[in-house]
Motif scaffolding. Structure first.
Motif, short mmCIF file in Angstrom:
data_model
loop_
_atom_site.label_atom_id
_atom_site.label_comp_id
_atom_site.label_asym_id
_atom_site.label_seq_id
_atom_site.Cartn_x
_atom_site.Cartn_y
_atom_site.Cartn_z
N GLN A 1 0.78 -1.29 0.08
CA GLN A 1 0.03 -0.10 0.05
C GLN A 1 0.69 1.27 0.06
O GLN A 1 0.82 2.04 0.77
CB GLN A 1 -1.01 -0.08 1.40
N PRO A 2 1.63 1.36 -0.90
CA PRO A 2 2.92 2.49 -1.02
C PRO A 2 2.04 3.83 -1.40
O PRO A 2 3.20 4.73 -1.49
CB PRO A 2 3.64 1.92 -2.23
N TRP A 3 0.97 4.00 -1.19
CA TRP A 3 0.15 5.33 -1.79
C TRP A 3 0.20 6.09 -0.40
O TRP A 3 -0.19 5.73 0.58
CB TRP A 3 -0.99 5.16 -2.60
N HIS A 4 0.30 7.61 -0.82
CA HIS A 4 -0.34 8.65 0.05
C HIS A 4 -0.89 9.71 -0.76
O HIS A 4 -0.18 10.09 -1.86
CB HIS A 4 0.95 9.04 0.69
N PHE A 5 -1.97 10.12 -0.67
CA PHE A 5 -2.92 10.88 -1.54
C PHE A 5 -2.90 12.34 -0.57
O PHE A 5 -3.35 12.47 0.42
CB PHE A 5 -4.50 10.42 -1.44
N VAL A 6 -2.76 13.45 -1.50
CA VAL A 6 -2.89 14.70 -0.95
C VAL A 6 -3.95 15.52 -1.79
O VAL A 6 -3.84 15.37 -3.00
CB VAL A 6 -1.64 15.48 -0.92
N ILE A 7 -5.10 15.77 -1.30
CA ILE A 7 -6.23 16.56 -1.77
C ILE A 7 -5.96 18.05 -2.01
O ILE A 7 -5.72 18.72 -0.79
CB ILE A 7 -7.45 16.28 -1.19
N VAL A 8 -5.81 18.57 -3.11
CA VAL A 8 -5.13 19.84 -3.20
C VAL A 8 -6.07 20.57 -4.01
O VAL A 8 -6.82 20.17 -4.93
CB VAL A 8 -3.93 20.07 -4.30
N GLN A 9 -6.52 21.83 -3.26
CA GLN A 9 -7.64 22.79 -3.92
C GLN A 9 -7.11 24.26 -3.74
O GLN A 9 -5.94 24.50 -3.15
CB GLN A 9 -8.90 22.68 -2.90
N GLY A 10 -8.01 24.87 -4.17
CA GLY A 10 -7.58 26.56 -4.12
C GLY A 10 -6.30 27.05 -4.53
O GLY A 10 -5.64 26.64 -5.38
N GLN A 11 -5.65 27.86 -3.52
CA GLN A 11 -4.36 28.17 -3.84
C GLN A 11 -3.19 27.38 -3.79
O GLN A 11 -2.15 27.61 -4.72
CB GLN A 11 -4.06 29.49 -2.73
N ALA A 12 -3.33 26.36 -3.13
CA ALA A 12 -2.21 25.19 -3.39
C ALA A 12 -2.29 24.79 -4.83
O ALA A 12 -1.18 24.52 -5.16
CB ALA A 12 -2.52 24.28 -2.16
N ILE B 1 -10.73 19.79 -7.50
CA ILE B 1 -9.57 19.23 -6.79
C ILE B 1 -8.77 18.41 -7.81
O ILE B 1 -8.83 18.19 -8.63
CB ILE B 1 -10.10 18.27 -5.73
N PHE B 2 -7.35 18.57 -7.03
CA PHE B 2 -6.11 17.83 -7.79
C PHE B 2 -5.67 16.93 -6.83
O PHE B 2 -5.07 17.20 -5.76
CB PHE B 2 -5.34 18.74 -8.18
N ILE B 3 -5.73 15.70 -7.07
CA ILE B 3 -4.97 14.56 -6.11
C ILE B 3 -3.93 14.34 -6.55
O ILE B 3 -3.65 13.64 -7.61
CB ILE B 3 -5.97 13.22 -6.16
N LEU B 4 -2.88 14.62 -5.51
CA LEU B 4 -1.63 14.24 -5.74
C LEU B 4 -1.11 12.86 -5.10
O LEU B 4 -1.81 12.62 -4.12
CB LEU B 4 -0.43 15.32 -5.27
N VAL B 5 -0.44 11.93 -5.90
CA VAL B 5 -0.23 10.57 -5.43
C VAL B 5 1.29 10.52 -4.99
O VAL B 5 1.92 10.52 -6.12
CB VAL B 5 -0.86 9.64 -6.40
N PHE B 6 1.61 10.32 -3.77
CA PHE B 6 2.96 10.28 -3.29
C PHE B 6 3.21 8.78 -2.94
O PHE B 6 2.32 8.06 -2.55
CB PHE B 6 3.34 10.84 -2.24
N ARG B 7 4.63 8.36 -2.98
CA ARG B 7 5.12 7.22 -2.54
C ARG B 7 6.39 7.43 -1.63
O ARG B 7 7.21 8.24 -1.88
CB ARG B 7 5.27 6.04 -3.61
#
Length: 193
Positions: free
Chosen positions: A43-54, A101-107
């Motif tokens: 389960q190598p994923w980490h999700f960041v939900i990005v909105q607005g100014q970010a 929204i823009f979902i960034l996917v990190f590992r």
């Protein structure tokens, strides 16, 4: 929606309305990704939900890189040849700007699991895209963040992780035609010897 219908009707959406996405739908998207299979159950994923100014900062970083014509895979050891920006990259940035929204996917960095982690993340991303279609949302899987992955990771406070991809999500302002798909006879063969 029935699974076969979701698979057949899912499209890559490039025009989003400004309508906000309900929080429970965002949670359902990530829950569907959480349940995806992964190599070694890492389960190598980490999700960041990005909105607005970010979200705007991310677009700004990528567009600055384009304008400077200095696009490679940052300092990553998986560097590729320099990238010649095209209008498709700018179009991707427009999609990110439009999507609520823009979902960034990190590992987490781990050279030993590189290929398995990428495959696993691909599966989780597809779960998100299919669930988005099921919820009446549109999605666009965007690879172009890799050209500025280190800078975006720093902006998001995740320098300890590798940014793999991103997904623009929102209510669609379009319904694209079905794109040509290769026939089964072109992509499948049987082997029993």
């Amino acid at each position: 929606m029935e699974l076969d219908k979701v698979i057949r009707e899912r499209r890559s959406i490039r025009e989003f309305s400004s309508k906000k996405i309900e929080k429970d739908k965002i949670i359902q998207l990530i829950e569907s990704a959480r349940l995806a299979p992964s190599a070694g159950n890492r389960q190598p994923w980490h999700f960041v939900i990005v909105q607005g100014q970010a979200k705007d900062k991310i677009v700004h970083v990528i567009l600055n890189q384009i304008n400077g014509m200095d696009i490679t895979l940052d300092s990553s050891e998986h560097a590729t040849r320099p990238y010649n920006p095209t209008s498709s990259l700018k179009a991707s940035m427009q999609c990110i700007k439009e999507a609520p929204i823009f979902i960034l996917v990190f590992r987490k960095h781990s050279d030993d699991w590189l290929e398995g982690d990428y495959l696993s993340i691909g599966c989780a991303v597809e779960h998100i895209c299919l669930k988005a279609a099921d919820l009446g949302l549109g999605s666009l899987w965007i690879r172009d963040v890799v050209y500025t992955r280190d800078k975006i990771a720093k902006i998001m406070g995740h320098e300890d992780m590798e940014l793999v991809t991103g997904i623009a999500i929102g209510y669609s302002n379009e319904y694209p035609y079905e794109r040509h798909k290769k026939g089964l006879e072109e992509i499948m063969e049987w082997s029993d010897e």
